[in-house]
Design an enzyme around this catalytic site. Structure first.
Site, PDB file in Angstrom:
ATOM      1  N   CYS A   1     -50.350  -0.126   8.375  1.00  0.00           N
ATOM      2  CA  CYS A   1     -49.317  -0.401   6.694  1.00  0.00           C
ATOM      3  C   CYS A   1     -50.676  -0.102   6.077  1.00  0.00           C
ATOM      4  O   CYS A   1     -51.694  -0.999   5.781  1.00  0.00           O
ATOM      5  CB  CYS A   1     -48.912  -2.338   7.396  1.00  0.00           C
ATOM      6  SG  CYS A   1     -48.574  -2.962   4.980  1.00  0.00           S
TER       7      CYS A   1
ATOM      8  N   CYS B   1     -43.286   1.521   0.937  1.00  0.00           N
ATOM      9  CA  CYS B   1     -43.127   1.223  -0.263  1.00  0.00           C
ATOM     10  C   CYS B   1     -43.513   1.389  -1.227  1.00  0.00           C
ATOM     11  O   CYS B   1     -42.859   1.425  -2.298  1.00  0.00           O
ATOM     12  CB  CYS B   1     -43.991  -0.219  -0.244  1.00  0.00           C
ATOM     13  SG  CYS B   1     -45.521  -0.568   0.689  1.00  0.00           S
TER      14      CYS B   1
ATOM     15  N   CYS C   1     -39.187  -3.260   2.098  1.00  0.00           N
ATOM     16  CA  CYS C   1     -40.418  -2.879   2.855  1.00  0.00           C
ATOM     17  C   CYS C   1     -39.655  -3.860   4.675  1.00  0.00           C
ATOM     18  O   CYS C   1     -39.156  -4.647   4.370  1.00  0.00           O
ATOM     19  CB  CYS C   1     -41.129  -3.778   3.278  1.00  0.00           C
ATOM     20  SG  CYS C   1     -42.516  -3.175   4.760  1.00  0.00           S
TER      21      CYS C   1
ATOM     22  N   ASP D   1     -55.564  -5.425 -11.772  1.00  0.00           N
ATOM     23  CA  ASP D   1     -54.783  -6.660  -9.922  1.00  0.00           C
ATOM     24  C   ASP D   1     -54.561  -6.013  -9.321  1.00  0.00           C
ATOM     25  O   ASP D   1     -54.941  -4.765  -9.454  1.00  0.00           O
ATOM     26  CB  ASP D   1     -53.499  -7.417 -10.714  1.00  0.00           C
ATOM     27  CG  ASP D   1     -52.822  -8.553 -10.743  1.00  0.00           C
ATOM     28  OD1 ASP D   1     -53.093  -8.752  -9.512  1.00  0.00           O
ATOM     29  OD2 ASP D   1     -51.809  -9.108 -11.266  1.00  0.00           O
ATOM     30  N   ASP D   2     -54.013  -6.914  -8.194  1.00  0.00           N
ATOM     31  CA  ASP D   2     -53.731  -5.513  -6.520  1.00  0.00           C
ATOM     32  C   ASP D   2     -52.301  -4.699  -7.232  1.00  0.00           C
ATOM     33  O   ASP D   2     -52.418  -3.596  -6.552  1.00  0.00           O
ATOM     34  CB  ASP D   2     -54.037  -6.402  -5.792  1.00  0.00           C
ATOM     35  CG  ASP D   2     -52.935  -7.675  -5.985  1.00  0.00           C
ATOM     36  OD1 ASP D   2     -51.734  -7.775  -6.833  1.00  0.00           O
ATOM     37  OD2 ASP D   2     -53.507  -8.807  -4.782  1.00  0.00           O
TER      38      ASP D   2
ATOM     39  N   TYR E   1     -53.524  -6.048  -0.008  1.00  0.00           N
ATOM     40  CA  TYR E   1     -53.063  -7.322  -0.428  1.00  0.00           C
ATOM     41  C   TYR E   1     -52.680  -8.344   0.379  1.00  0.00           C
ATOM     42  O   TYR E   1     -53.140  -9.025   0.900  1.00  0.00           O
ATOM     43  CB  TYR E   1     -51.593  -6.596  -0.913  1.00  0.00           C
ATOM     44  CG  TYR E   1     -51.032  -7.799  -1.834  1.00  0.00           C
ATOM     45  CD1 TYR E   1     -51.458  -8.637  -3.170  1.00  0.00           C
ATOM     46  CD2 TYR E   1     -50.607  -8.615  -0.584  1.00  0.00           C
ATOM     47  CE1 TYR E   1     -50.381  -9.786  -3.788  1.00  0.00           C
ATOM     48  CE2 TYR E   1     -49.683 -10.219  -1.131  1.00  0.00           C
ATOM     49  CZ  TYR E   1     -49.600 -10.496  -2.457  1.00  0.00           C
ATOM     50  OH  TYR E   1     -49.108 -11.581  -2.799  1.00  0.00           O
TER      51      TYR E   1
ATOM     52  N   CYS F   1     -46.300 -12.583   8.983  1.00  0.00           N
ATOM     53  CA  CYS F   1     -47.008 -14.240   9.841  1.00  0.00           C
ATOM     54  C   CYS F   1     -48.034 -13.638  10.292  1.00  0.00           C
ATOM     55  O   CYS F   1     -48.657 -12.446   9.982  1.00  0.00           O
ATOM     56  CB  CYS F   1     -46.022 -14.015  11.187  1.00  0.00           C
ATOM     57  SG  CYS F   1     -43.883 -14.253  10.723  1.00  0.00           S
TER      58      CYS F   1
ATOM     59  N   GLY G   1     -48.829 -16.676   6.931  1.00  0.00           N
ATOM     60  CA  GLY G   1     -47.369 -17.160   6.688  1.00  0.00           C
ATOM     61  C   GLY G   1     -47.761 -18.700   6.530  1.00  0.00           C
ATOM     62  O   GLY G   1     -48.660 -19.065   7.246  1.00  0.00           O
TER      63      GLY G   1
ATOM     64  N   SER H   1     -56.747 -11.933  -5.162  1.00  0.00           N
ATOM     65  CA  SER H   1     -56.982 -10.406  -4.887  1.00  0.00           C
ATOM     66  C   SER H   1     -57.595  -9.288  -5.596  1.00  0.00           C
ATOM     67  O   SER H   1     -57.570  -8.794  -4.869  1.00  0.00           O
ATOM     68  CB  SER H   1     -55.719 -10.516  -3.589  1.00  0.00           C
ATOM     69  OG  SER H   1     -54.484 -10.519  -4.777  1.00  0.00           O
TER      70      SER H   1
ATOM     71  N   ASN I   1     -45.523 -10.914  14.535  1.00  0.00           N
ATOM     72  CA  ASN I   1     -45.522 -11.138  13.768  1.00  0.00           C
ATOM     73  C   ASN I   1     -45.358  -9.026  13.045  1.00  0.00           C
ATOM     74  O   ASN I   1     -45.314  -8.256  14.242  1.00  0.00           O
ATOM     75  CB  ASN I   1     -47.373 -10.454  12.821  1.00  0.00           C
ATOM     76  CG  ASN I   1     -47.936  -9.883  11.568  1.00  0.00           C
ATOM     77  OD1 ASN I   1     -47.928  -9.341  11.818  1.00  0.00           O
ATOM     78  ND2 ASN I   1     -46.828  -9.855  11.338  1.00  0.00           N
ATOM     79  N   GLY I   2     -44.023  -8.865  12.083  1.00  0.00           N
ATOM     80  CA  GLY I   2     -43.545  -7.754  11.846  1.00  0.00           C
ATOM     81  C   GLY I   2     -42.268  -8.380  11.260  1.00  0.00           C
ATOM     82  O   GLY I   2     -41.751  -9.330  11.495  1.00  0.00           O
TER      83      GLY I   2
ATOM     84  N   CYS J   1     -48.792   4.274   6.810  1.00  0.00           N
ATOM     85  CA  CYS J   1     -47.510   3.996   6.253  1.00  0.00           C
ATOM     86  C   CYS J   1     -47.571   3.316   4.548  1.00  0.00           C
ATOM     87  O   CYS J   1     -48.830   2.769   4.833  1.00  0.00           O
ATOM     88  CB  CYS J   1     -46.843   2.796   6.802  1.00  0.00           C
ATOM     89  SG  CYS J   1     -45.054   2.827   6.668  1.00  0.00           S
TER      90      CYS J   1
HETATM   91  S1  SF4 Z   1     -43.444  -0.594   3.885  1.00  0.00           S
HETATM   92 FE1  SF4 Z   1     -44.756  -0.829   2.405  1.00  0.00          FE
HETATM   93  S2  SF4 Z   1     -46.094  -2.977   3.530  1.00  0.00           S
HETATM   94 FE2  SF4 Z   1     -43.905  -2.162   4.472  1.00  0.00          FE
HETATM   95  S3  SF4 Z   1     -45.523  -1.151   6.618  1.00  0.00           S
HETATM   96 FE3  SF4 Z   1     -45.153  -0.195   4.902  1.00  0.00          FE
HETATM   97  S4  SF4 Z   1     -46.589   0.086   3.795  1.00  0.00           S
HETATM   98 FE4  SF4 Z   1     -46.371  -1.590   4.686  1.00  0.00          FE
END
Ligand code: SF4
Length: 510
Positions: free
Chosen positions: A262, A462, A408, A371-372, A268, A24, A51, A309, A126-127, A459
């Site tokens: 993130c 993923c 995620c 590509d991303d 992306y 979002c 979003g 992207s 957002n989150g 983070c």
């Molecule tokens: S899991 Fe991936 S998409 Fe989710 S917050 Fe962590 S780095 Fe970002």
């Protein structure tokens, strides 16, 4: 006193089949004498990529809050007449992609609650929270469950905040509640006269503070500050609560910061013209492309991006490899931005709805296609086939991120683990599956280096499966957790394949 009204809801069946992006966007303004609803409209316009399912704006004028929200794009929900009717000096805006709860009018934001003493509270989030089940229990104990049909973690949070605000005031209620909330959250909320912004202690999602001549702005991305003519002041710090009213701006800490930004925002999610933690997203993507060229070289005639992207990484790949950069794919920017469902015949055209090849450019060439990400591989498979049909001699696919192997839980709607192509196949298996002559991914180390952030402040779950915010047991997480509990089927949503995840395209593309 507060008021809330709505336009006629758009039938869910009329929403776009794919295309909305994940998570979002939030935006807030405190600016006496300004047309805050219109500023928020333009701010949300800049954040539309975050979003596309619903949009809303609340406006407060010192004595009441009015919320206007609906399903659809910002430009579909608001018009001149509506915006002109939303008068006040405080506004909260939100554009939604559902990561918790279904796509319904009730789940659109800003959420709204009244406190026991009659004041109002509107909130944009957002989150994604990870202790939603626990928060729901608390809400049940206090009799705070929504009676308006909302099924989101954001609505629960609003209810708990409003309950606390009745006796101790909203600011103190937030300082006491937020340390008990776990997960990813950037919040922008207001009562009748004050704008608040808060960011979780890990700062998973971005949130920035900007200055207007006669006020303040908070927004998910710096690009939204630019569009309303606000100057960037600083990021809202992880674990910080900001309050803005006639007395000025107050900042307080409700938790010790432990940044885990993130990494996926850089490759992306965020706009290329946004800056996160002092680093330009565009520059990060170009640098990833440069590193990708060094790590995954190939002899070819032309580097082509998958628009939009993939463009910066393709520029970087071309710069570092010395292979000319070119446009071989034309994107229809308006696909997915309409509520008209494509007919079955049109839908079968698949990727051609979005991308069309430039045959003169492609014919007889050895292409590097940048590509991303690859999520399920369907897009790349169709793309490679399309490029071969257009006359490409060779198609070498290069991806500006490592393989995505984990879902995620902090606000992005990925596919389930089973649907992620990198989970079932090794590198050559993926290459064969998408039909490319060669395939290469960027390494996690390159990605982190390009972001210019220390690994410990990011983070990357993923890619690695190492989740920096502890997750609850399987039965207590998932996009439709609250709806499941309502129906008495809690636990149906397993965390690694939550119900509703990956139901459409695995990773919703811009
Ligand atoms: S899991 Fe991936 S998409 Fe989710 S917050 Fe962590 S780095 Fe970002």
């Amino acid at each position: 006193m507060a008021d809330q009204f709505r336009t006629g809801p758009m039938p869910v069946s009329d929403q776009p089949e794919v295309e909305p992006r994940e998570e979002c966007g939030v935006f807030g303004v405190w600016a006496p004498g300004e047309e805050v609803a219109k500023l928020t409209y333009y701010g949300l316009y800049a954040l539309q990529h975050r979003g596309q399912e619903a949009a809303g704006i609340s406006v407060a004028d010192g004595s009441q809050i009015v919320v206007f929200k609906d399903l659809g794009l910002v430009s579909q929900v608001f018009d001149e007449q509506v915006l002109s009717s939303l008068r006040g000096h405080v506004a909260v805006g939100h554009c939604r992609y559902s990561t918790t709860g279904s796509t319904t009018w009730e789940n659109a934001q800003p959420t709204f609650r009244t406190t026991a003493i009659g004041s109002g509270l509107s909130l944009g989030h957002n989150g994604n929270l990870v202790n939603t089940a626990e928060l729901r229990e608390r809400a049940v104990e206090q009799g705070l469950l929504s009676r308006n049909g909302a099924t989101t973690d954001s609505d629960l949070l609003t209810g708990l905040l409003a309950a606390g605000a009745a006796d101790k005031g909203l600011e103190q209620a937030a300082v006491e509640l937020l340390p008990t909330v776990r997960g990813a959250y950037c919040l922008v909320f207001s009562d009748e006269s004050t704008l608040y912004a808060a960011r979780d202690p890990h700062g998973v999602r971005p949130l920035v503070l900007g200055r207007l001549e006669r006020g303040w702005v908070v927004a998910s991305e710096t690009a939204a500050l630019d569009i309303v003519g606000a100057s960037f002041v600083r990021e809202v710090e992880p674990g910080e609560l900001i309050a803005i009213d006639a007395a000025g701006l107050r900042s307080s800490r409700f938790a010790t910061p432990d940044p885990k930004g993130c990494l996926f925002e850089y490759i992306y999610l965020a706009r290329p013209d946004t800056t996160i933690a002092g680093r330009s997203v565009h520059a990060t993507r170009v640098e990833i492309g440069r590193k990708l060229a060094a790590e995954q070289p190939v002899e070819a005639d032309l580097v082509v991006p998958v628009p939009e992207s993939g463009v910066p990484a393709a520029i970087g790949y071309a710069q570092a490899s010395g292979i000319p950069y070119g446009t071989a794919l034309v994107k229809n920017a308006y696909v997915g931005r309409t509520f008209i469902q494509p007919s079955q015949t049109i839908r079968q055209l698949g990727i051609r709805l979005k991308l069309n090849p430039l045959r003169d450019v492609i014919r007889g060439k050895r292409l590097v296609v940048v590509d991303d990400t690859i999520v399920r591989g369907n897009t790349q498979r169709a793309l490679v086939r399309m490029l071969r049909e257009a006359g490409a001699l060779e198609v070498h696919v290069r991806i500006a991120a490592p393989p995505i192997r984990w879902p995620c839980f902090y606000g992005i709607d990925f596919a389930s683990r089973a649907e992620l192509i990198a989970n079932g196949l090794d590198l050559d298996g993926i290459r064969r599956s998408i039909g490319a002559d060669s395939l290469g991914y960027a390494t996690l180390e390159s990605l982190i280096a390009a972001s210019e952030q220390p690994k410990t402040r990011l983070c990357s779950a993923c890619f690695t499966g190492e989740y920096p915010i502890e997750l609850p047991e399987d039965a207590l997480i998932g996009k439709h957790l609250l709806e499941g509990i309502e129906k008495g089927v809690a636990g149906a949503a397993a965390p690694l394949a939550p119900a509703g995840y990956g139901a459409e395209d695995a990773l919703r593309r811009p």
